[in-house]
Design an enzyme around this catalytic site. Structure first.
Site, PDB file in Angstrom:
ATOM      1  N   LYS A 144      11.113  -9.749   0.649  1.00  0.00           N
ATOM      2  CA  LYS A 144       9.786  -9.564   0.039  1.00  0.00           C
ATOM      3  C   LYS A 144       9.912  -8.927  -1.336  1.00  0.00           C
ATOM      4  CE  LYS A 144       7.818  -5.845   0.834  1.00  0.00           C
ATOM      5  NZ  LYS A 144       7.709  -4.475   0.239  1.00  0.00           N
ATOM      6  N   THR A 196       6.666  -0.720  -1.482  1.00  0.00           N
ATOM      7  CA  THR A 196       7.138  -1.542  -2.597  1.00  0.00           C
ATOM      8  C   THR A 196       6.237  -2.767  -2.647  1.00  0.00           C
ATOM      9  OG1 THR A 196       9.405  -0.768  -2.370  1.00  0.00           O
ATOM     10  CG2 THR A 196       9.075  -2.839  -3.548  1.00  0.00           C
ATOM     11  N   LYS A 245      10.670   0.192  -9.454  1.00  0.00           N
ATOM     12  CA  LYS A 245      11.264  -0.185  -8.174  1.00  0.00           C
ATOM     13  C   LYS A 245      11.831  -1.595  -8.238  1.00  0.00           C
ATOM     14  CE  LYS A 245      12.521   0.157  -3.887  1.00  0.00           C
ATOM     15  NZ  LYS A 245      11.653   0.395  -2.739  1.00  0.00           N
TER      16      LYS A 245
END
Length: 291
Positions: free
Chosen positions: A244, A101, A176
């Site tokens: 993150k 990701t 995502k």
């Protein structure tokens, strides 16, 4: 399902999810090259038949398909660019798939630079956590060209079940981000719900039996709420990696001039959790703040 056993897959990143994904590829009959910063983390795969490569460059030069699932965008940059990176050392005709990701613009950059040297690139982040990776039931969100997607589809089918080409390079990463934004606010709700049940004197496990099948149902409620109740904070997905992801989503959302109050709240709570020492815990550890 069909698999092309003639293709050798290079796999970089054997963390919580990557190890299971690589293991499933071995079980499906693929020849597998592996590299990770700490060789010991790949021992199980090596014992199962994978071949160890001493560097990213060595792996890239000897693989037909290269899959990466590393920690942060900075790790992606390190693996793909520079003289020791994938793009400099992979053969023309190689397929490269970043399943980390990461930032959408980075996926676009990899795609453009790969195309210049005859390499096909896909961004294909996944969702489903440790369970989905282990069972080969991940959702795979793909960005890139149709031809590359169709060529790699048999490999994706080993790793997941819900596999969709969302659009051109970067589209997988944007999808995502949609996934992580949804989870971010949902996790706050799950924590509040379990805490409310306990404070009301209810059996939270019985409460789950009622609410998981109704309108409140979600993957997090089904899979992570039981871990919260059991005080099992082992990582299926690390708090630090979720932070993150949320930062990437927030940064990208700001670039598109949209408001994200739920995402901002969730990020602030998870940041607080990490500061308390839980950055290496699973995301379900958020309930500690509520209790």
């Amino acid at each position: 399902m069909t698999t092309n056993v003639k293709r050798t897959i290079g796999f970089i990143g054997t963390g919580v999810m990557g190890k299971s994904m690589a293991s499933n590829l071995l079980k499906a009959g693929y020849a597998l090259n592996v590299f990770t910063r700490t060789k010991e983390r790949a021992n199980e795969l090596l014992e199962a038949g994978a071949k160890w490569k001493q560097s990213v460059a060595d792996l890239a030069a000897t693989s037909d398909v290269i899959i990466t699932i590393v920690g942060y965008p900075t790790d992606v940059e390190e693996v793909y660019f520079g003289q020791a990176g994938i793009l400099e050392n992979a053969k023309a005709g190689t397929y490269i798939i970043d399943m980390t990701t990461s930032k959408p613009y980075l996926a676009e950059r990899i795609y453009k630079e790969a195309k210049l040297v005859g390499i096909s690139a896909l961004d294909a982040p996944v969702s489903g956590g440790d369970i989905g990776a282990r069972e080969g039931k991940l959702a795979i969100m793909v960005g890139g060209e149709e031809q590359a997607f169709q060529s790699i589809l048999p490999i994706f089918e080993v790793l997941g079940q819900n596999i969709i080409l969302q659009g051109p390079a970067g589209a997988g990463q944007h999808t995502k981000m949609c996934n992580q934004i949804t989870i971010a606010t949902n996790m706050v709700g799950v924590c509040e719900s379990i805490t409310y049940a306990k404070k009301a004197g209810l059996d939270p496990t019985k409460v789950l039996e009622s609410i998981t099948t109704g309108a409140a149902g979600s993957w997090s409620l089904n899979n992570l709420a039981p871990r919260m109740i059991a005080e099992n904070y082992a990582p299926g997905f690390y708090v630090k990696h979720f932070i993150k992801d949320m930062k990437i989503a927030l940064e990208t959302a700001k670039e598109m001039n949209m408001m994200t109050p739920g995402l901002e709240l969730s990020l602030s709570l998870y940041t607080q959790l990490a500061e308390q020492g839980d950055e290496d815990s699973g995301t379900q550890a958020l309930i500690k703040l509520f209790e």
